[in-house]
Design an enzyme around this catalytic site. Structure first.
Site, PDB file in Angstrom:
ATOM      1  N   LYS A  33     -28.318  30.796 -16.168  1.00 24.03           N
ATOM      2  CA  LYS A  33     -28.649  29.390 -16.442  1.00 24.03           C
ATOM      3  C   LYS A  33     -28.741  29.167 -17.957  1.00 24.03           C
ATOM      4  CE  LYS A  33     -33.549  30.524 -15.837  1.00 24.03           C
ATOM      5  NZ  LYS A  33     -34.641  30.564 -14.864  1.00 24.03           N
ATOM      6  N   ARG A 129     -45.401  25.809  -8.862  1.00 23.32           N
ATOM      7  CA  ARG A 129     -44.406  25.016  -9.562  1.00 23.32           C
ATOM      8  C   ARG A 129     -43.555  24.369  -8.474  1.00 23.32           C
ATOM      9  NH1 ARG A 129     -40.530  27.967 -13.872  1.00 23.32           N
ATOM     10  NH2 ARG A 129     -39.744  28.852 -11.918  1.00 23.32           N
ATOM     11  N   TYR A 253     -39.825  25.307 -49.210  1.00 26.38           N
ATOM     12  CA  TYR A 253     -40.592  24.086 -48.924  1.00 26.38           C
ATOM     13  C   TYR A 253     -42.086  24.370 -48.835  1.00 26.38           C
ATOM     14  CZ  TYR A 253     -36.450  21.331 -47.690  1.00 26.38           C
ATOM     15  OH  TYR A 253     -35.273  20.643 -47.717  1.00 26.38           O
ATOM     16  N   MET A 301     -33.682  24.123 -42.819  1.00 25.31           N
ATOM     17  CA  MET A 301     -32.709  23.764 -41.783  1.00 25.31           C
ATOM     18  C   MET A 301     -31.501  24.703 -41.785  1.00 25.31           C
ATOM     19  SD  MET A 301     -30.846  20.113 -41.060  1.00 25.31           S
ATOM     20  CE  MET A 301     -32.347  19.202 -40.792  1.00 25.31           C
TER      21      MET A 301
END
Ligand SMILES: *Cc1c(COP(=O)(O)O)cnc(C)c1O
Length: 357
Positions: A33, A129, A253, A301
């Site tokens: 999956k 679930r 950053y 990024m």
């Protein structure tokens, strides 16, 4: 060309699949999956097709992609259908179908089907679930049989805490499952990767390994079978810039890292837009020019910074392994407070190159 890439070792994938079969002696559905956990579902299915007993995916869209690529093996839909209108396609392509809720059972009873279905009837044995309540399980089985629309039923459930090796929850779930299926003679399927690897006593005609196929451990601790897995994906890139900084200089950053001493810094073409976890902190392991080193400062990024201070052989163009055969994806995931499942699934933008076909 940007040097970021994911190398996928299909030989290692086959080794891990065989290991799942060898340690359980069971039939194994390879769980592919979510694009085979980021590894590429079609290529993974093609690499396993001659040996796999079947595949498992999350939805009919993923299953149809396999059929469109010519995969003829059985494919199980792990959540069955989301709408009854999927049933004709399920029949047409011979997909196997989980039934986890009474509404799905009713939809099958009401459907006009040109051929009988193979159903995997899911019990909620304690995860809460999806899955039928134990009190409804027998009746659901009988109704499927009575509908005349089902050729075969496999009894299944799913573990919530099999990755916790000293937790009694899995034993309790097995007891609930065994009680609910008493008197039903059908094949059973219980085991995901942590159960395949860590719970040898659990009986299961069919196992459903996912993460272990990709060579990553679901456990937070050392484990005997985990030590026999071979990592399939190597995420690598190169150093695109090198700089020498004196003590006291910020890197990246937010100035989240400040050099405590004079340091040599390498900038790597890899960032969170590639799926590298943004929350990986300073100290997260990397391999550069064959030597272990560490991430420094915040992941950007498209780039991240690493420490080259004690790696004199590293420089512009050096290869960096973010995870793979040397730096385990599970270790990177743990540093970023997530799991290898997620960092694999998050992979994007990076071209995948396959070897060992
Ligand atoms: C995803 C999934 C698996 C595979 O789980 P792993 O922990 O990756 O082995 C098995 N069974 C079901 C029902 C799943 O949804």
């Amino acid at each position: 060309m940007r040097p970021a890439r994911a190398l996928i070792d299909l030989q290692a994938l086959r080794h891990n699949y065989q290991l799942a079969r060898e340690v359980t002696g069971a039939k194994a559905l390879a769980v592919i999956k979510a694009d085979a956990y980021g590894h590429g579902a079609v290529r993974v299915a093609q690499a396993l097709e001659t040996e796999a007993d079947g595949f498992a995916v999350a939805c009919i869209e993923e299953a149809l992609e396999l059929r469109a690529a010519g995969i003829r093996a059985p494919v199980l839909l792990l959540e069955g259908f989301f709408e009854a209108s999927e049933l004709p396609l399920i029949i047409e392509h011979d997909f196997w179908c989980v039934v986890h809720s009474l509404w799905q059972l009713e939809a099958i009873e009401q459907a006009r089907l040109s051929k009988p279905l193979t159903v995997w009837l899911k019990l909620d044995s304690g995860m809460h679930r999806v899955g039928l309540h134990p009190k409804d399980y027998h009746e659901a089985y009988q109704r499927l049989l009575a509908s005349g629309k089902v050729a075969k039923i496999v009894l299944m459930s799913h573990f919530a805490r099999a990755d916790e090796l000293d937790c009694v929850s899995s034993d309790e779930q097995v007891a609930v499952f065994d009680a609910a299926r008493q008197g039903l003679s059908a094949e059973v399927s219980l085991r995901n990767s942590p159960s395949v690897m860590g719970w040898p006593a659990v009986g299961s005609d069919w196992v459903r390994p996912g993460i272990m196929l990709y060579g990553a451990t679901p456990f937070g601790e050392d484990q005997a079978i985990a030590a026999r897995l071979q990592p399939v994906m190597t995420l690598e890139s190169k150093v695109i810039c090198v700089r020498e900084l004196p003590a006291g200089e910020p890197v990246g950053y937010g100035a989240k890292f400040v050099t405590p001493k004079p340091m040599r810094i390498g900038v790597v073409a890899m960032g969170y837009a590639d799926g590298y976890p943004r929350h990986a902190p300073t100290g997260t392991p990397v391999l550069v020019a064959g030597q272990r080193s560490q991430l420094l400062g915040r992941v950007s990024m498209d780039m991240l910074c690493i420490d080259l201070t004690d790696v004199p052989q590293a420089g512009l163009g050096s290869t960096v392994e973010l995870w793979g055969k040397n730096i385990l994806a599970s270790d990177v995931a743990a540093a970023a407070e997530t799991i290898p499942y997620q960092i694999f699934c998050n992979l994007r933008r990076v071209p995948r190159l396959y070897c060992g076909a």
